[in-house]
Design an enzyme around this catalytic site. Structure first.
Site, PDB file in Angstrom:
ATOM      1  N   ARG A 182       0.797  -1.161  -0.036  1.00 55.42           N
ATOM      2  CA  ARG A 182      -0.042  -0.007  -0.068  1.00 55.42           C
ATOM      3  C   ARG A 182       0.702   1.204  -0.119  1.00 55.42           C
ATOM      4  NH1 ARG A 182       1.719   2.143   4.162  1.00 55.42           N
ATOM      5  NH2 ARG A 182       0.373   3.922   3.531  1.00 55.42           N
ATOM      6  N   GLY A 183       0.282   2.343  -0.282  1.00 53.18           N
ATOM      7  CA  GLY A 183       0.963   3.535  -0.194  1.00 53.18           C
ATOM      8  C   GLY A 183       1.072   3.809  -1.898  1.00 53.18           C
ATOM      9  N   ALA A 184       0.360   5.261  -2.429  1.00 57.89           N
ATOM     10  CA  ALA A 184       0.545   5.081  -3.638  1.00 57.89           C
ATOM     11  C   ALA A 184       1.705   4.954  -4.357  1.00 57.89           C
ATOM     12  CB  ALA A 184      -0.098   6.904  -4.013  1.00 57.89           C
TER      13      ALA A 184
ATOM     14  N   ARG B 112      -6.877  -0.751  -7.409  1.00 55.37           N
ATOM     15  CA  ARG B 112      -7.107   0.683  -6.588  1.00 55.37           C
ATOM     16  C   ARG B 112      -7.448   1.715  -7.332  1.00 55.37           C
ATOM     17  NH1 ARG B 112      -4.707   1.103  -0.786  1.00 55.37           N
ATOM     18  NH2 ARG B 112      -7.129   1.789  -0.593  1.00 55.37           N
TER      19      ARG B 112
ATOM     20  N   GLN C  17      -2.959   2.054   9.818  1.00 57.81           N
ATOM     21  CA  GLN C  17      -1.689   2.049   9.047  1.00 57.81           C
ATOM     22  C   GLN C  17      -0.894   2.917   9.850  1.00 57.81           C
ATOM     23  OE1 GLN C  17      -4.724   2.399   7.592  1.00 57.81           O
ATOM     24  NE2 GLN C  17      -4.521   2.055   5.359  1.00 57.81           N
TER      25      GLN C  17
ATOM     26  N   ASP D  71      -2.550  10.724  -2.562  1.00 56.54           N
ATOM     27  CA  ASP D  71      -3.103   9.680  -3.653  1.00 56.54           C
ATOM     28  C   ASP D  71      -3.241  10.235  -5.013  1.00 56.54           C
ATOM     29  OD1 ASP D  71      -3.210   6.718  -2.243  1.00 56.54           O
ATOM     30  OD2 ASP D  71      -3.661   8.433  -0.714  1.00 56.54           O
TER      31      ASP D  71
ATOM     32  N   ASN E 208      -6.489  12.103  -0.371  1.00 57.34           N
ATOM     33  CA  ASN E 208      -5.375  11.329   0.728  1.00 57.34           C
ATOM     34  C   ASN E 208      -6.422  10.388   1.757  1.00 57.34           C
ATOM     35  OD1 ASN E 208      -2.994  10.801   1.525  1.00 57.34           O
ATOM     36  ND2 ASN E 208      -3.427  11.810   3.307  1.00 57.34           N
TER      37      ASN E 208
END
Length: 338
Positions: A45-47, A87, A191, A232, A242
């Site tokens: 995860r994380g853009a 996503r 997170q 994001d 975000n």
């Protein structure tokens, strides 16, 4: 492993973010389906990180669909679309997929080379963006032990290495300019509590966790000098998507007259969208909210509104900082760059 994502002989190795903080382990992803599953369940995860993983997954697809030096481009493009759709809100994923598809005609080696270039660039760009953001924070707040607030996880786990907003905090900490970092737990998947706390402890940076709804209270109480978050997607007008909970922090920061700084690589900018109203916001399963870790916390049958992201209007954003410096359409921000 210093990077959160790596390529090893056709296998994508990635830190399993679902296992942290109790266990540090690596995933070894051999197929497109395995990568999509890892992205959708937030093991990756994380853009920026999912963008790199998506590009490498297209490289796997190109290899798998090449026989006798002939690549079945239609099959690869079909799998690439599935990857990009894993996503929908984070633009880095579709951006990276499009970029590697641009060299598909050169065969699987060309696709892999482009994907690996994206991986290398991600670390370089995030380090640069973090440095620019740290400089801006010092200009806005002055050189003093800073009390910073962040949300979700934007460190090395959310990128290939170093991080964006948390990367800027690391730069400031290494310069001796951080007193304390406050961070939200980031419901519903925690997170912040699981990942940001782990990274801050790893880096030896003083920190305390807040329940998400306490962030505005900390701002109102004068406990915060600057808010630093990632993104994001950033639209042409400067609206920022975000992690859910970011908008409330931006509102509170504006009321408290505290700078609200967004740190993201240029791959997060999406000038094809005029404003945040055009962003597709991912909604996730109600079970993430009504229970946690397999334990139900709400009565059976309880529905939930569970958006993964929210949109912060541009007028609440002090600056968006990329590897090239400031990005923002508001003329007032031009003064910050001088």
């Amino acid at each position: 492993m210093t990077r959160s994502i790596a390529w090893q002989d056709g296998v994508i190795e990635a830190v399993d973010q679902c296992a942290l903080p109790h266990e540090f382990r690596l995933l070894r992803l051999r197929t497109v389906d395995e990568v999509i599953d890892a992205i959708q369940r937030l093991a990756i995860r994380g853009a920026p990180a999912i963008g790199v993983a998506g590009a490498l997954a297209v490289a796997q697809s190109a290899r798998a669909h090449t026989r006798d030096a002939v690549c079945d481009e239609l099959a690869v493009r079909a799998e690439a679309q599935r990857i990009a759709d894993a996503r929908p809100t984070a633009v880095n994923l579709s951006w990276a997929v499009r970029r590697v598809l641009g060299v598909l005609g050169g065969g699987p080696d060309a696709v892999l080379a482009e994907a690996l270039q994206i991986l290398v660039e991600d670390e370089e760009r995030n380090r640069s963006a973090a440095g620019h953001a740290a400089d801006l924070v010092l200009r806005l707040c002055g050189r003093k032990p800073l009390r910073l607030l962040t949300h979700c996880n934007t460190g090395r786990l959310a990128t290939v290495a170093w991080g964006t907003a948390l990367g800027a905090i690391r730069v400031l900490a290494e310069a001796g300019q951080v007193d304390e970092v406050l961070f939200g737990e980031t419901r519903p998947l925690l997170q912040g509590a699981r990942l940001t706390a782990w990274e801050l402890a790893e880096a030896g940076i003083p920190h305390r966790m807040l329940v998400d709804s306490a962030g505005p209270a900390a701002l109102a109480a004068g406990m915060v000098d600057c808010v630093l978050v990632g993104a994001d997607r950033v639209c042409a007008n400067g609206d920022v998507a975000n992690k859910i909970g970011t908008y409330s922090l931006a509102l509170a920061a504006s009321r408290a007259r505290v700078p609200f700084v967004v740190v993201a690589p240029e791959s997060t900018l999406d000038t094809s969208l005029a404003s945040g109203a055009d962003i597709v916001i991912e909604e996730r399963a109600a079970s993430e909210v009504t229970g946690y870790g397999g334990l139900a916390v709400a009565p059976a049958g309880t529905g939930a509104f569970n958006p993964a992201f929210d949109v912060t209007p541009a007028e609440l954003v002090t600056a968006v900082v990329t590897e090239s410096g400031l990005f923002h359409p508001q003329e007032t921000l031009g003064e910050l760059a001088s």
